[in-house]
Design an enzyme around this catalytic site. Structure first.
Site, PDB file in Angstrom:
ATOM      1  CB  ILE A   1      -0.978   0.025   1.202  1.00 31.01           C
ATOM      2  CG1 ILE A   1      -0.236  -0.107   2.537  1.00 31.01           C
ATOM      3  CG2 ILE A   1      -2.013  -1.055   1.073  1.00 31.01           C
ATOM      4  CD1 ILE A   1      -1.157  -0.028   3.742  1.00 31.01           C
ATOM      5  CG  ASP A   2       0.003   4.150  -2.834  1.00 28.34           C
ATOM      6  OD1 ASP A   2       0.667   3.270  -3.396  1.00 28.34           O
ATOM      7  OD2 ASP A   2      -1.001   4.696  -3.325  1.00 28.34           O
TER       8      ASP A   2
END
Length: 321
Positions: free
Chosen positions: A127-128
């Site tokens: 995930i970012d």
């Protein structure tokens, strides 16, 4: 006696100077002794993975679920999953990542665990960096293969929550013919818009709207999102490019659509739910002996409701006083 001690110390110094840690590309010559050190480092925590040669990064991450095969973490916003070697010069700053922290916060699988124990925990998906929420980790080879296959076949269900800068119009799905459901905010909307030449599908539903003097259209919208595909920055690109309503705090895709008031508050996107089939555990009570489904949910960070409440209060305040 003194002469013998001095000669012994000199021999030890010469041996230490000749010893060096091997690297990829080093030459090996006749007479060289190659050794493997199985336990390195000084650890006060016995459960730490033994083959780690660096210090623990100076931050912690909550472990939501863990067994001998998988673990689920709650990643905070602002922490990268992997280091970006292109923009990092190495050292402690480069090691401020989930990848480097995992061996210190997870317990190694028990000796004899089936499925092939990994030397260090493996990250199944990303995930970012500005996104917070759930991250799944594999601790055995069979778990890594199973989870990768579930992501590939889209058997894993992930739920996100985001705050959108603008008024998102809730629509009724194609199969919703009942007029009474047109006012139901729980129906799902589907975005089918390709990204990078590949099909990308995002489903979303509206959770809450509040007035805001700083938002586009004078509205902030909190929505729940489910991903059918996992394209690069799919959620952020879909809402910014297709709806022209970016996520609050999105620096990359918002451009002039993002008010200055929201640019310093961080990205309001959280992965707050996931469900997947456990790679090993099975339901003995089930006639089909199917695998156990692991479901993990977390509460949203407090800053989500705090922002919505603050913007609504300021918009409803009588500024003529």
């Amino acid at each position: 006696m003194i002469l013998v001690q001095e000669q012994h110390q000199l021999q030890q110094q010469q041996q230490q100077q000749q010893q060096q840690r091997g690297k990829v590309g080093d030459f090996v010559f006749s007479g060289d002794v190659i050794s493997c050190q199985m336990f390195l480092g000084n650890y006060s925590k016995k459960q730490c993975y033994p083959n780690i040669t660096y210090e623990k990064p100076q931050f912690n991450v909550p472990v939501l679920y863990e067994d001998d095969h998988v673990a689920v973490l709650n990643k905070p916003a602002g922490i990268a999953v992997y280091s970006d070697t292109r923009n990092s010069s190495g050292g402690k700053k480069q090691r401020r990542t989930i990848h480097f922290l995992l061996p210190f916060i997870l317990i190694p699988p028990k000796k004899g665990t089936e499925g092939g124990i990994l030397r260090r925990p493996g990250i199944v998906h990303r995930i970012d960096k500005p996104t917070s929420g759930i991250l799944v980790i594999a601790k055995t080879k069979i778990a890594m293969q199973s989870l990768h296959e579930q992501f590939r076949t889209r058997k894993i269900q992930k739920i996100y929550t985001a705050i959108i800068n603008g008024d998102i119009q809730q629509q009724v799905g194609e199969n919703d013919n009942d007029n009474d459901r047109k006012e139901d905010l729980s129906c799902w909307n589907v975005i089918d818009y390709p990204l990078g030449g590949k099909y990308a599908i995002t489903s979303w539903k509206l959770l809450r709207k509040v007035q805001s003097l700083n938002a586009k259209d004078g509205i902030l919208s909190k929505i729940e999102i489910r991903l059918e595909t996992g394209r690069y920055h799919q959620i952020r690109r879909h809402f910014s490019w297709l709806y022209r309503r970016p996520l609050v705090g999105d620096h990359l895709y918002a451009g002039l659509l993002q008010a200055h008031h929201f640019r310093s508050k961080g990205l309001y996107l959280c992965s707050n739910g996931i469900s997947f089939h456990h790679p090993i555990m099975r339901n003995n009570d089930d006639a089909n002996d199917e695998t156990v489904i692991v479901e993990v949910t977390i509460d949203l960070p407090k800053r989500f409701d705090k922002l919505m409440n603050a913007e609504e209060s300021w918009a409803l305040y009588d500024h003529s006083c």
